[in-house]
Design a protein around this motif. Structure first.
Motif, mmCIF file in Angstrom:
data_model
loop_
_atom_site.group_PDB
_atom_site.id
_atom_site.type_symbol
_atom_site.label_atom_id
_atom_site.label_comp_id
_atom_site.label_asym_id
_atom_site.label_seq_id
_atom_site.Cartn_x
_atom_site.Cartn_y
_atom_site.Cartn_z
ATOM 1 N N GLY A 76 42.207 -97.782 -50.294
ATOM 2 C CA GLY A 76 43.152 -96.671 -50.284
ATOM 3 C C GLY A 76 42.424 -95.364 -50.093
ATOM 4 N N VAL A 77 43.087 -94.281 -50.486
ATOM 5 C CA VAL A 77 42.453 -92.965 -50.382
ATOM 6 C C VAL A 77 42.272 -92.383 -51.780
ATOM 7 C CG1 VAL A 77 43.250 -92.407 -48.061
ATOM 8 C CG2 VAL A 77 44.722 -91.870 -50.018
ATOM 9 N N ALA A 78 41.476 -91.338 -51.871
ATOM 10 C CA ALA A 78 41.247 -90.665 -53.155
ATOM 11 C C ALA A 78 40.890 -89.211 -52.888
ATOM 12 C CB ALA A 78 40.113 -91.356 -53.919
ATOM 13 N N GLY A 79 41.019 -88.414 -53.928
ATOM 14 C CA GLY A 79 40.581 -87.027 -53.850
ATOM 15 C C GLY A 79 39.122 -86.943 -54.284
ATOM 16 N N GLY A 80 38.314 -86.220 -53.533
ATOM 17 C CA GLY A 80 36.893 -86.088 -53.858
ATOM 18 C C GLY A 80 36.674 -85.095 -54.987
ATOM 19 N N ASP A 169 48.106 -90.982 -63.694
ATOM 20 C CA ASP A 169 49.418 -90.920 -63.062
ATOM 21 C C ASP A 169 49.750 -89.495 -62.634
ATOM 22 O OD1 ASP A 169 50.150 -93.652 -63.063
ATOM 23 O OD2 ASP A 169 50.487 -93.546 -65.218
ATOM 24 N N ARG A 170 48.855 -88.912 -61.873
ATOM 25 C CA ARG A 170 49.065 -87.564 -61.331
ATOM 26 C C ARG A 170 48.376 -87.479 -59.978
ATOM 27 N NH1 ARG A 170 50.248 -83.675 -64.743
ATOM 28 N NH2 ARG A 170 49.320 -82.082 -63.432
ATOM 29 N N PHE A 171 49.056 -86.880 -59.010
ATOM 30 C CA PHE A 171 48.366 -86.501 -57.780
ATOM 31 C C PHE A 171 47.729 -85.149 -58.068
ATOM 32 C CE2 PHE A 171 47.726 -84.748 -53.613
ATOM 33 C CZ PHE A 171 47.305 -85.843 -52.874
ATOM 34 N N VAL A 172 46.418 -85.087 -58.026
ATOM 35 C CA VAL A 172 45.702 -83.862 -58.410
ATOM 36 C C VAL A 172 45.640 -82.934 -57.197
ATOM 37 C CG1 VAL A 172 43.541 -82.927 -59.313
ATOM 38 C CG2 VAL A 172 44.381 -85.144 -60.115
ATOM 39 N N ALA A 173 46.343 -81.825 -57.290
ATOM 40 C CA ALA A 173 46.487 -80.967 -56.108
ATOM 41 C C ALA A 173 46.332 -79.490 -56.450
ATOM 42 C CB ALA A 173 47.845 -81.223 -55.449
ATOM 43 N N ALA A 190 35.485 -89.425 -57.611
ATOM 44 C CA ALA A 190 36.779 -89.341 -56.935
ATOM 45 C C ALA A 190 37.909 -89.638 -57.910
ATOM 46 C CB ALA A 190 36.815 -90.334 -55.775
ATOM 47 N N VAL A 191 39.093 -89.133 -57.578
ATOM 48 C CA VAL A 191 40.269 -89.350 -58.424
ATOM 49 C C VAL A 191 41.375 -89.990 -57.589
ATOM 50 C CG1 VAL A 191 41.091 -86.955 -58.045
ATOM 51 C CG2 VAL A 191 41.910 -88.248 -60.026
ATOM 52 N N GLU A 192 42.027 -90.989 -58.201
ATOM 53 C CA GLU A 192 43.184 -91.636 -57.557
ATOM 54 C C GLU A 192 44.143 -92.101 -58.646
ATOM 55 O OE1 GLU A 192 42.563 -94.445 -59.010
ATOM 56 O OE2 GLU A 192 41.347 -95.788 -57.782
ATOM 57 N N MET A 193 45.057 -93.018 -58.335
ATOM 58 C CA MET A 193 46.149 -93.280 -59.272
ATOM 59 C C MET A 193 46.293 -94.746 -59.672
ATOM 60 S SD MET A 193 48.918 -90.600 -57.604
ATOM 61 C CE MET A 193 50.101 -90.776 -58.944
ATOM 62 N N GLU A 194 45.336 -95.595 -59.321
ATOM 63 C CA GLU A 194 45.535 -97.032 -59.603
ATOM 64 C C GLU A 194 44.284 -97.785 -60.081
ATOM 65 O OE1 GLU A 194 46.132 -95.848 -56.383
ATOM 66 O OE2 GLU A 194 48.279 -95.460 -56.594
ATOM 67 N N ILE A 215 37.967 -90.683 -48.784
ATOM 68 C CA ILE A 215 38.306 -89.373 -49.360
ATOM 69 C C ILE A 215 39.230 -88.623 -48.387
ATOM 70 C CG2 ILE A 215 37.384 -87.177 -50.198
ATOM 71 C CD1 ILE A 215 36.796 -89.674 -51.976
ATOM 72 N N SER A 216 40.463 -88.383 -48.865
ATOM 73 C CA SER A 216 41.476 -87.743 -48.012
ATOM 74 C C SER A 216 41.595 -86.257 -48.278
ATOM 75 C CB SER A 216 42.835 -88.394 -48.252
ATOM 76 O OG SER A 216 43.160 -88.345 -49.631
ATOM 77 N N ASP A 217 41.073 -85.801 -49.428
ATOM 78 C CA ASP A 217 41.251 -84.396 -49.830
ATOM 79 C C ASP A 217 40.258 -84.112 -50.947
ATOM 80 O OD1 ASP A 217 43.605 -86.193 -51.171
ATOM 81 O OD2 ASP A 217 42.744 -84.816 -52.620
ATOM 82 N N ARG A 218 40.168 -82.873 -51.353
ATOM 83 C CA ARG A 218 39.238 -82.507 -52.417
ATOM 84 C C ARG A 218 39.987 -82.246 -53.735
ATOM 85 N NH1 ARG A 218 34.174 -83.147 -53.581
ATOM 86 N NH2 ARG A 218 34.173 -81.115 -54.592
ATOM 87 N N ALA A 219 41.193 -82.810 -53.870
ATOM 88 C CA ALA A 219 41.987 -82.671 -55.101
ATOM 89 C C ALA A 219 42.147 -81.199 -55.492
ATOM 90 C CB ALA A 219 41.345 -83.494 -56.234
ATOM 91 N N ASP A 220 42.320 -80.347 -54.491
ATOM 92 C CA ASP A 220 42.434 -78.916 -54.762
ATOM 93 C C ASP A 220 43.727 -78.361 -54.152
ATOM 94 O OD1 ASP A 220 41.907 -78.942 -52.084
ATOM 95 O OD2 ASP A 220 39.888 -78.080 -52.260
ATOM 96 N N ASP A 226 47.898 -82.227 -44.069
ATOM 97 C CA ASP A 226 47.657 -83.327 -43.116
ATOM 98 C C ASP A 226 47.447 -84.687 -43.778
ATOM 99 O OD1 ASP A 226 47.907 -81.821 -40.887
ATOM 100 O OD2 ASP A 226 45.762 -81.453 -40.616
ATOM 101 N N PHE A 227 47.997 -84.873 -44.972
ATOM 102 C CA PHE A 227 47.739 -86.101 -45.727
ATOM 103 C C PHE A 227 48.199 -87.338 -44.946
ATOM 104 C CE2 PHE A 227 48.590 -89.054 -49.309
ATOM 105 C CZ PHE A 227 47.324 -89.056 -49.855
ATOM 106 N N GLN A 228 49.447 -87.316 -44.453
ATOM 107 C CA GLN A 228 49.997 -88.491 -43.752
ATOM 108 C C GLN A 228 49.217 -88.777 -42.471
ATOM 109 O OE1 GLN A 228 51.856 -90.657 -44.907
ATOM 110 N NE2 GLN A 228 52.501 -89.540 -46.737
HETATM 111 N N1 ADE Z 1 44.838 -89.984 -53.788
HETATM 112 C C1 ADE Z 1 44.400 -89.261 -52.745
HETATM 113 N N2 ADE Z 1 44.186 -87.990 -53.101
HETATM 114 C C2 ADE Z 1 44.500 -87.903 -54.416
HETATM 115 C C3 ADE Z 1 44.517 -86.849 -55.345
HETATM 116 N N3 ADE Z 1 44.168 -85.625 -54.983
HETATM 117 N N4 ADE Z 1 44.924 -87.123 -56.609
HETATM 118 C C4 ADE Z 1 45.302 -88.379 -56.953
HETATM 119 N N5 ADE Z 1 45.321 -89.404 -56.116
HETATM 120 C C5 ADE Z 1 44.919 -89.178 -54.843
#
Ligand code: ADE
Length: 252
Positions: A76-80, A169-173, A190-194, A215-220, A226-228
């Motif tokens: 999957g993806v995660a925030g760096g 259980d949070r999308f960190v944004a 990295a942070v993700e949800m599962e 890594i799809s984003d920097r959780a910031d 452009d996530f999708q």
């Molecule tokens: N998955 C991808 N990016 C994430 C984020 N920023 N926080 C939680 N889960 C993610």
């Protein structure tokens, strides 16, 4: 024959895996579609993980109980979070923590009650194999993504990292939240949800588990940009290529 469970966080990733399986059969359990078949001669069950710790834990439990998988890999993806963990890099987990677990003062912060631990380890052998496969794919990123995509997402020289992945259980944004996580868990990459939830289930069943996250984003504050598109054009292609390379290496 050993059965490998593949949990994909995203529909696009699962679709790519299913396209590579010649003989998949759908089996529906607990409102989820499990795809049973073969990939590169390996017996596999592929499934969408669903999002969040409880949903992913249910999916993992069904894979273990009903389908008897003897190894489980999550993509999957995660925030760096870690410094140097950039968009387009890949993290292979060596351990997991639930960053939103807090039963203090009854138990230390992050400790999962009655387990005597906060950290759940990924399987060392599986993870080492996935690191090798990821390195092989990233060396040839242009072939897997195309030069236009590499340029559009400014993916100069993607790297693989190995270390702690944290789940909640949070999308960190927001930058404030990711900075808070960095201070609280300084070695988190990295942070993700599962991941940590699935690691706990696999610990309960003593089944090897590993996870690969692009890594799809920097959780910031820019985390949704452009996530999708990133999932479609980068992460899904990496996942498919890494899993395919990994299965191919296992055969050799
Ligand atoms: N998955 C991808 N990016 C994430 C984020 N920023 N926080 C939680 N889960 C993610």
């Amino acid at each position: 024959m050993a059965v490998i469970g593949i949990m994909s966080a995203m529909q696009e990733e699962l679709a790519a895996v299913l396209a590579a399986m010649p003989d998949e059969q759908r089996v529906s359990v607990a409102g989820r579609d499990f795809w049973v078949g073969h990939w590169q001669g390996h017996s596999v069950v592929a499934v969408l993980s669903r999002i969040g710790k409880v949903a992913a834990a249910t999916t993992a439990t069904v894979l273990l109980e009903r389908f008897g998988v003897s190894a489980l890999v999550f993509t999957g993806v995660a925030g760096g979070l870690g410094s140097g963990v950039q968009v387009g890099d890949v993290v292979v987990a060596d351990s997991f923590v639930q960053h939103d677990m807090d039963a203090s003062p009854l138990f230390p912060r992050y400790e999962v009650p009655l387990y005597g631990r906060a950290r759940f380890a990924a399987d060392g052998v599986l993870s080492a194999q996935l690191i090798v496969a990821t390195q092989q794919v990233l060396r040839d990123a242009e072939r897997h993504l195309g030069s236009d995509t590499l340029a559009q997402f400014r993916l100069a020289s993607p790297r693989v990292h190995h270390g702690l992945v944290i789940s909640g259980d949070r999308f960190v944004a927001t930058s404030a939240e990711s900075q808070g996580l960095r201070l609280a868990l300084p070695d988190a990459l990295a942070v993700e949800m599962e991941g940590a939830a699935v690691a706990q289930v696999c610990h309960d069943y003593a089944v090897p588990f590993a996870a690969v996250r692009t890594i799809s984003d920097r959780a910031d504050d820019a985390a949704q940009t452009d996530f999708q598109r990133f999932i479609r054009e980068v992460a899904s292609r990496y996942s498919l290529a890494i899993l395919s390379q990994w299965l191919n290496n296992r055969q050799a």
